[in-house]
Design a protein around this motif. Structure first.
Motif, PDB file in Angstrom:
ATOM      1  N   VAL A   1       0.844  -1.201   0.000  1.00 34.90           N
ATOM      2  CA  VAL A   1       0.000   0.000   0.000  1.00 34.90           C
ATOM      3  C   VAL A   1       0.876   1.247   0.000  1.00 34.90           C
ATOM      4  CG1 VAL A   1      -1.674   1.320   1.350  1.00 34.90           C
ATOM      5  CG2 VAL A   1      -1.993  -1.141   1.027  1.00 34.90           C
ATOM      6  N   LEU A   2       1.923   1.258   0.817  1.00 33.41           N
ATOM      7  CA  LEU A   2       2.834   2.414   0.860  1.00 33.41           C
ATOM      8  C   LEU A   2       3.569   2.588  -0.471  1.00 33.41           C
ATOM      9  CD1 LEU A   2       4.350   1.985   4.434  1.00 33.41           C
ATOM     10  CD2 LEU A   2       2.732   3.731   3.666  1.00 33.41           C
ATOM     11  N   ILE A   3       4.064   1.490  -1.027  1.00 29.67           N
ATOM     12  CA  ILE A   3       4.772   1.546  -2.307  1.00 29.67           C
ATOM     13  C   ILE A   3       3.841   2.050  -3.399  1.00 29.67           C
ATOM     14  CG2 ILE A   3       5.826   0.119  -4.113  1.00 29.67           C
ATOM     15  CD1 ILE A   3       6.890  -1.662  -1.758  1.00 29.67           C
ATOM     16  N   ALA A   4       2.623   1.531  -3.429  1.00 30.48           N
ATOM     17  CA  ALA A   4       1.653   1.927  -4.450  1.00 30.48           C
ATOM     18  C   ALA A   4       1.311   3.412  -4.337  1.00 30.48           C
ATOM     19  CB  ALA A   4       0.397   1.074  -4.343  1.00 30.48           C
ATOM     20  N   ALA A   5       1.093   3.892  -3.128  1.00 29.37           N
ATOM     21  CA  ALA A   5       0.772   5.309  -2.936  1.00 29.37           C
ATOM     22  C   ALA A   5       1.929   6.189  -3.408  1.00 29.37           C
ATOM     23  CB  ALA A   5       0.439   5.578  -1.471  1.00 29.37           C
ATOM     24  N   ALA A   6       3.155   5.757  -3.137  1.00 37.11           N
ATOM     25  CA  ALA A   6       4.327   6.520  -3.561  1.00 37.11           C
ATOM     26  C   ALA A   6       4.500   6.479  -5.080  1.00 37.11           C
ATOM     27  CB  ALA A   6       5.576   5.981  -2.877  1.00 37.11           C
ATOM     28  N   ALA A   7       4.055   5.408  -5.729  1.00 40.03           N
ATOM     29  CA  ALA A   7       4.218   5.257  -7.181  1.00 40.03           C
ATOM     30  C   ALA A   7       3.196   6.052  -7.976  1.00 40.03           C
ATOM     31  CB  ALA A   7       4.120   3.779  -7.561  1.00 40.03           C
ATOM     32  N   LEU A   8       2.153   6.540  -7.337  1.00 40.78           N
ATOM     33  CA  LEU A   8       1.082   7.218  -8.072  1.00 40.78           C
ATOM     34  C   LEU A   8       1.583   8.395  -8.906  1.00 40.78           C
ATOM     35  CD1 LEU A   8      -1.954   7.222  -5.640  1.00 40.78           C
ATOM     36  CD2 LEU A   8      -1.903   6.354  -7.980  1.00 40.78           C
ATOM     37  N   ASP A   9       2.473   9.214  -8.357  1.00 35.08           N
ATOM     38  CA  ASP A   9       2.928  10.409  -9.079  1.00 35.08           C
ATOM     39  C   ASP A   9       3.660  10.080 -10.375  1.00 35.08           C
ATOM     40  OD1 ASP A   9       1.809  12.099  -7.215  1.00 35.08           O
ATOM     41  OD2 ASP A   9       3.664  12.356  -6.083  1.00 35.08           O
ATOM     42  N   ALA A  10       4.372   8.950 -10.404  1.00 31.44           N
ATOM     43  CA  ALA A  10       5.159   8.583 -11.586  1.00 31.44           C
ATOM     44  C   ALA A  10       4.395   7.674 -12.542  1.00 31.44           C
ATOM     45  CB  ALA A  10       6.450   7.906 -11.148  1.00 31.44           C
ATOM     46  N   ALA A  11       3.237   7.194 -12.140  1.00 30.96           N
ATOM     47  CA  ALA A  11       2.477   6.245 -12.957  1.00 30.96           C
ATOM     48  C   ALA A  11       1.792   6.938 -14.124  1.00 30.96           C
ATOM     49  CB  ALA A  11       1.437   5.544 -12.089  1.00 30.96           C
ATOM     50  N   ASN A  12       1.648   6.193 -15.237  1.00 27.29           N
ATOM     51  CA  ASN A  12       0.865   6.746 -16.343  1.00 27.29           C
ATOM     52  C   ASN A  12      -0.606   6.734 -15.920  1.00 27.29           C
ATOM     53  OD1 ASN A  12      -0.514   4.272 -17.230  1.00 27.29           O
ATOM     54  ND2 ASN A  12       1.484   3.608 -17.956  1.00 27.29           N
ATOM     55  N   PRO A  13      -1.471   7.449 -16.629  1.00 28.24           N
ATOM     56  CA  PRO A  13      -2.871   7.566 -16.179  1.00 28.24           C
ATOM     57  C   PRO A  13      -3.583   6.227 -15.981  1.00 28.24           C
ATOM     58  CG  PRO A  13      -2.423   9.211 -17.856  1.00 28.24           C
ATOM     59  CD  PRO A  13      -1.206   8.320 -17.795  1.00 28.24           C
ATOM     60  N   GLY A  14      -3.424   5.282 -16.893  1.00 32.86           N
ATOM     61  CA  GLY A  14      -4.094   3.984 -16.750  1.00 32.86           C
ATOM     62  C   GLY A  14      -3.574   3.225 -15.542  1.00 32.86           C
ATOM     63  N   GLN A  15      -2.257   3.240 -15.362  1.00 33.23           N
ATOM     64  CA  GLN A  15      -1.664   2.569 -14.206  1.00 33.23           C
ATOM     65  C   GLN A  15      -2.120   3.245 -12.917  1.00 33.23           C
ATOM     66  OE1 GLN A  15       2.621   2.757 -14.083  1.00 33.23           O
ATOM     67  NE2 GLN A  15       2.778   1.225 -12.465  1.00 33.23           N
ATOM     68  N   ALA A  16      -2.159   4.562 -12.897  1.00 32.07           N
ATOM     69  CA  ALA A  16      -2.596   5.290 -11.707  1.00 32.07           C
ATOM     70  C   ALA A  16      -4.035   4.921 -11.353  1.00 32.07           C
ATOM     71  CB  ALA A  16      -2.462   6.797 -11.922  1.00 32.07           C
ATOM     72  N   ASP A  17      -4.894   4.793 -12.355  1.00 31.04           N
ATOM     73  CA  ASP A  17      -6.283   4.385 -12.098  1.00 31.04           C
ATOM     74  C   ASP A  17      -6.338   2.987 -11.473  1.00 31.04           C
ATOM     75  OD1 ASP A  17      -7.222   6.778 -13.111  1.00 31.04           O
ATOM     76  OD2 ASP A  17      -7.775   5.941 -15.074  1.00 31.04           O
ATOM     77  N   ARG A  18      -5.515   2.071 -11.999  1.00 30.68           N
ATOM     78  CA  ARG A  18      -5.499   0.708 -11.447  1.00 30.68           C
ATOM     79  C   ARG A  18      -4.971   0.704 -10.017  1.00 30.68           C
ATOM     80  NH1 ARG A  18      -3.679  -0.049 -16.795  1.00 30.68           N
ATOM     81  NH2 ARG A  18      -1.500  -0.219 -16.131  1.00 30.68           N
ATOM     82  N   ILE A  19      -3.968   1.520  -9.742  1.00 32.91           N
ATOM     83  CA  ILE A  19      -3.429   1.607  -8.382  1.00 32.91           C
ATOM     84  C   ILE A  19      -4.495   2.144  -7.441  1.00 32.91           C
ATOM     85  CG2 ILE A  19      -1.769   2.819  -6.898  1.00 32.91           C
ATOM     86  CD1 ILE A  19       0.234   2.664  -9.260  1.00 32.91           C
ATOM     87  N   ARG A  20      -5.166   3.214  -7.845  1.00 33.60           N
ATOM     88  CA  ARG A  20      -6.217   3.790  -6.983  1.00 33.60           C
ATOM     89  C   ARG A  20      -7.311   2.762  -6.692  1.00 33.60           C
ATOM     90  NH1 ARG A  20      -5.373   8.106 -10.558  1.00 33.60           N
ATOM     91  NH2 ARG A  20      -4.154   9.753  -9.591  1.00 33.60           N
ATOM     92  N   GLU A  21      -7.690   1.996  -7.699  1.00 34.96           N
ATOM     93  CA  GLU A  21      -8.712   0.960  -7.502  1.00 34.96           C
ATOM     94  C   GLU A  21      -8.225  -0.068  -6.477  1.00 34.96           C
ATOM     95  OE1 GLU A  21     -10.690  -2.585 -10.117  1.00 34.96           O
ATOM     96  OE2 GLU A  21     -10.356  -0.659 -11.116  1.00 34.96           O
ATOM     97  N   GLN A  22      -6.974  -0.488  -6.601  1.00 32.24           N
ATOM     98  CA  GLN A  22      -6.408  -1.451  -5.637  1.00 32.24           C
ATOM     99  C   GLN A  22      -6.345  -0.834  -4.233  1.00 32.24           C
ATOM    100  OE1 GLN A  22      -5.238  -4.576  -5.617  1.00 32.24           O
ATOM    101  NE2 GLN A  22      -5.543  -5.094  -7.751  1.00 32.24           N
ATOM    102  N   LEU A  23      -5.965   0.426  -4.149  1.00 28.53           N
ATOM    103  CA  LEU A  23      -5.871   1.072  -2.836  1.00 28.53           C
ATOM    104  C   LEU A  23      -7.239   1.192  -2.186  1.00 28.53           C
ATOM    105  CD1 LEU A  23      -3.246   3.869  -3.613  1.00 28.53           C
ATOM    106  CD2 LEU A  23      -2.933   1.854  -2.142  1.00 28.53           C
ATOM    107  N   ARG A  24      -8.283   1.492  -2.970  1.00 29.26           N
ATOM    108  CA  ARG A  24      -9.645   1.543  -2.393  1.00 29.26           C
ATOM    109  C   ARG A  24     -10.030   0.195  -1.791  1.00 29.26           C
ATOM    110  NH1 ARG A  24     -10.597   5.014  -6.730  1.00 29.26           N
ATOM    111  NH2 ARG A  24     -11.227   3.338  -8.117  1.00 29.26           N
ATOM    112  N   GLY A  25      -9.660  -0.882  -2.447  1.00 28.83           N
ATOM    113  CA  GLY A  25      -9.981  -2.213  -1.958  1.00 28.83           C
ATOM    114  C   GLY A  25      -9.154  -2.632  -0.743  1.00 28.83           C
ATOM    115  N   ALA A  26      -7.988  -2.004  -0.570  1.00 26.42           N
ATOM    116  CA  ALA A  26      -7.088  -2.387   0.519  1.00 26.42           C
ATOM    117  C   ALA A  26      -7.326  -1.590   1.788  1.00 26.42           C
ATOM    118  CB  ALA A  26      -5.631  -2.207   0.073  1.00 26.42           C
ATOM    119  N   LEU A  27      -8.053  -0.492   1.691  1.00 25.90           N
ATOM    120  CA  LEU A  27      -8.247   0.363   2.876  1.00 25.90           C
ATOM    121  C   LEU A  27      -9.581   0.129   3.536  1.00 25.90           C
ATOM    122  CD1 LEU A  27      -6.752   3.650   1.415  1.00 25.90           C
ATOM    123  CD2 LEU A  27      -5.615   1.939   2.815  1.00 25.90           C
TER     124      LEU A  27
END
Length: 123
Positions: A97-123
């Motif tokens: 979760v920490l790694i994913a949150a930190a990766a958001l700024d460098a992620a492309n838009p599609g990847q960022a959307d997938r990360i956000r979806e995963q983070l919603r499910g993990a919190l």
């Protein structure tokens, strides 16, 4: 996490692919084999090192095509089976979760959307 070695035409290199469950991504690694035990391998390429980078075998195939690499159909089926057996979520993985949150700024838009979806499910 799964990892499968893939034969290469050059015996001085190692090529491996797999499913990284904590990062919810497929990965591919291609390294030279060190000539000496004291040497480190040289990374030729490493794909799928960030969360949700390559979520499907189609994404992995497209990324590998940029390097002129391809995987046999049977291995692609095995990779899909690996993902289904191991899951694709951040639940119960606080470090991810920490790694994913930190990766958001460098992620492309599609990847960022997938990360956000995963983070919603993990919190």
């Amino acid at each position: 996490m799964s990892r499968h070695k893939v034969p290469t035409e050059n015996p001085a290199t190692t090529f491996a692919v797999g499913w990284d469950t904590p990062l919810a991504t497929y990965f591919a690694q291609h390294f030279t084999e060190p000539a000496d035990l004291d040497d480190d391998p040289e990374e030729l390429f490493w794909l799928g090192g960030t969360p949700c980078e390559l979520p499907t075998t189609e994404d992995l195939t497209a990324a590998l095509a940029q390097y002129g690499a391809a995987l046999p159909a049977g291995l692609l089926q095995q990779l899909d089976a690996d993902r289904l057996a191991e899951g694709a979520h951040f639940n119960g993985r606080p470090a991810t979760v920490l790694i994913a949150a930190a990766a958001l700024d460098a992620a492309n838009p599609g990847q960022a959307d997938r990360i956000r979806e995963q983070l919603r499910g993990a919190l």
